[in-house]
Design a protein around this motif. Structure first.
Motif, PDB file in Angstrom:
ATOM      1  N   ARG A  34       0.750  -0.910  -0.052  1.00  0.00           N
ATOM      2  CA  ARG A  34      -0.662  -0.214  -0.001  1.00  0.00           C
ATOM      3  C   ARG A  34       1.016   1.253  -0.264  1.00  0.00           C
ATOM      4  O   ARG A  34       2.027   0.969   0.172  1.00  0.00           O
ATOM      5  CB  ARG A  34      -1.441   0.210   1.322  1.00  0.00           C
ATOM      6  N   ALA A  35       0.699   1.986  -0.277  1.00  0.00           N
ATOM      7  CA  ALA A  35       0.735   3.727  -0.840  1.00  0.00           C
ATOM      8  C   ALA A  35       1.415   4.325   0.822  1.00  0.00           C
ATOM      9  O   ALA A  35       0.370   4.098   1.531  1.00  0.00           O
ATOM     10  CB  ALA A  35       0.396   4.320  -1.356  1.00  0.00           C
ATOM     11  N   SER A  39      -4.466   6.302   3.752  1.00  0.00           N
ATOM     12  CA  SER A  39      -5.242   6.760   5.001  1.00  0.00           C
ATOM     13  C   SER A  39      -5.166   5.639   5.558  1.00  0.00           C
ATOM     14  O   SER A  39      -5.846   5.627   6.921  1.00  0.00           O
ATOM     15  CB  SER A  39      -6.388   7.122   4.666  1.00  0.00           C
ATOM     16  N   PHE A  40      -4.972   4.329   4.867  1.00  0.00           N
ATOM     17  CA  PHE A  40      -5.518   2.752   6.011  1.00  0.00           C
ATOM     18  C   PHE A  40      -4.070   2.212   5.467  1.00  0.00           C
ATOM     19  O   PHE A  40      -3.608   1.568   4.283  1.00  0.00           O
ATOM     20  CB  PHE A  40      -6.660   2.508   4.589  1.00  0.00           C
ATOM     21  N   MET A  41      -3.953   2.059   6.771  1.00  0.00           N
ATOM     22  CA  MET A  41      -2.958   0.913   6.237  1.00  0.00           C
ATOM     23  C   MET A  41      -1.650   1.575   5.613  1.00  0.00           C
ATOM     24  O   MET A  41      -0.994   0.464   4.514  1.00  0.00           O
ATOM     25  CB  MET A  41      -3.230  -0.605   6.198  1.00  0.00           C
ATOM     26  N   VAL A  46      -0.455  -6.007   1.584  1.00  0.00           N
ATOM     27  CA  VAL A  46      -1.587  -7.003   1.993  1.00  0.00           C
ATOM     28  C   VAL A  46      -2.059  -7.702   0.750  1.00  0.00           C
ATOM     29  O   VAL A  46      -1.403  -7.238  -0.480  1.00  0.00           O
ATOM     30  CB  VAL A  46      -2.920  -5.836   1.980  1.00  0.00           C
ATOM     31  N   PHE A  47      -2.725  -8.318   0.306  1.00  0.00           N
ATOM     32  CA  PHE A  47      -3.750  -9.221  -0.629  1.00  0.00           C
ATOM     33  C   PHE A  47      -4.264  -7.967  -1.355  1.00  0.00           C
ATOM     34  O   PHE A  47      -5.000  -6.947  -0.957  1.00  0.00           O
ATOM     35  CB  PHE A  47      -4.761 -10.523  -0.075  1.00  0.00           C
ATOM     36  N   PRO A  48      -4.147  -7.958  -2.599  1.00  0.00           N
ATOM     37  CA  PRO A  48      -5.390  -6.684  -3.419  1.00  0.00           C
ATOM     38  C   PRO A  48      -6.545  -7.402  -3.532  1.00  0.00           C
ATOM     39  O   PRO A  48      -6.973  -8.708  -3.161  1.00  0.00           O
ATOM     40  CB  PRO A  48      -3.881  -7.261  -4.632  1.00  0.00           C
ATOM     41  N   ALA A 150     -12.318   5.398   2.272  1.00  0.00           N
ATOM     42  CA  ALA A 150     -12.536   6.169   0.339  1.00  0.00           C
ATOM     43  C   ALA A 150     -11.029   6.020  -0.435  1.00  0.00           C
ATOM     44  O   ALA A 150     -10.241   6.480   0.283  1.00  0.00           O
ATOM     45  CB  ALA A 150     -12.981   7.343   0.821  1.00  0.00           C
ATOM     46  N   LYS A 151     -11.198   5.028  -1.636  1.00  0.00           N
ATOM     47  CA  LYS A 151     -10.141   4.890  -2.220  1.00  0.00           C
ATOM     48  C   LYS A 151      -8.459   5.598  -1.718  1.00  0.00           C
ATOM     49  O   LYS A 151      -8.214   6.882  -2.206  1.00  0.00           O
ATOM     50  CB  LYS A 151     -10.779   5.102  -4.161  1.00  0.00           C
TER      51      LYS A 151
END
Length: 152
Positions: A34-35, A39-41, A46-48, A150-151
């Motif tokens: 993840r970037a 905002s999340f993790m 992670v798994f896509p 949110a994406k």
């Protein structure tokens, strides 16, 4: 969780995760990082995955020539779209032989708009290989984190 044929999983930019190592097995476990600004993790491996977009229903109707709501086909389209968008794993029939730059561009387009998934299928004359999917388990984001999803 995506278990894909070894050659279909693009190499990752971070070592030790799902893309590096020897080819003792005929599959790879596909993970994405993840970037850092997410905002999340942020920065988590992670798994896509993702959610069914309203466009996935239209994609399923269009690419599978359905004239009615087929929720299972829409979910399977969403899985194939999300796997391609997030990890570059293309589950298409026939398989699409992307040049690297072409794959990057299509992933960018599909990320920007789920409707571009139909354009990809049309341009490549391929279908989502929905039959190659097998349900294994479901990972659900904890309720306390939903407001952060949110994406991004």
């Amino acid at each position: 969780v995506i278990l894909a044929p070894h050659g279909d999983v693009p190499d990752c930019e971070f070592s030790g995760i799902a893309g590096h190592g020897n080819a003792r097995f005929d599959y790879r476990i596909c993970c994405v990082k993840r970037a850092a600004r997410s905002s999340f993790m942020p920065d988590a491996v992670v798994f896509p995955g993702g959610a069914v977009d309203g466009e996935d229903i239209e994609s399923a109707n269009t690419v599978f020539a359905r004239d009615h709501l087929d929720l299972e086909a829409a979910i399977r389209c969403a899985v194939v779209r999300e796997a391609f968008e997030e990890s570059g794993v293309g589950l298409f029939r026939p398989a699409i032989a992307f040049a690297k730059a072409e794959q990057v561009e299509w992933r960018r387009r599909v990320h920007h708009s789920a409707a571009e998934f139909r354009s990809l299928c049309h341009a490549s004359r391929s279908l989502p290989d929905a039959g190659a999917l097998s349900f294994w388990c479901s990972f659900i984001t904890p309720d306390v984190e939903h407001q952060k999803l949110a994406k991004g």
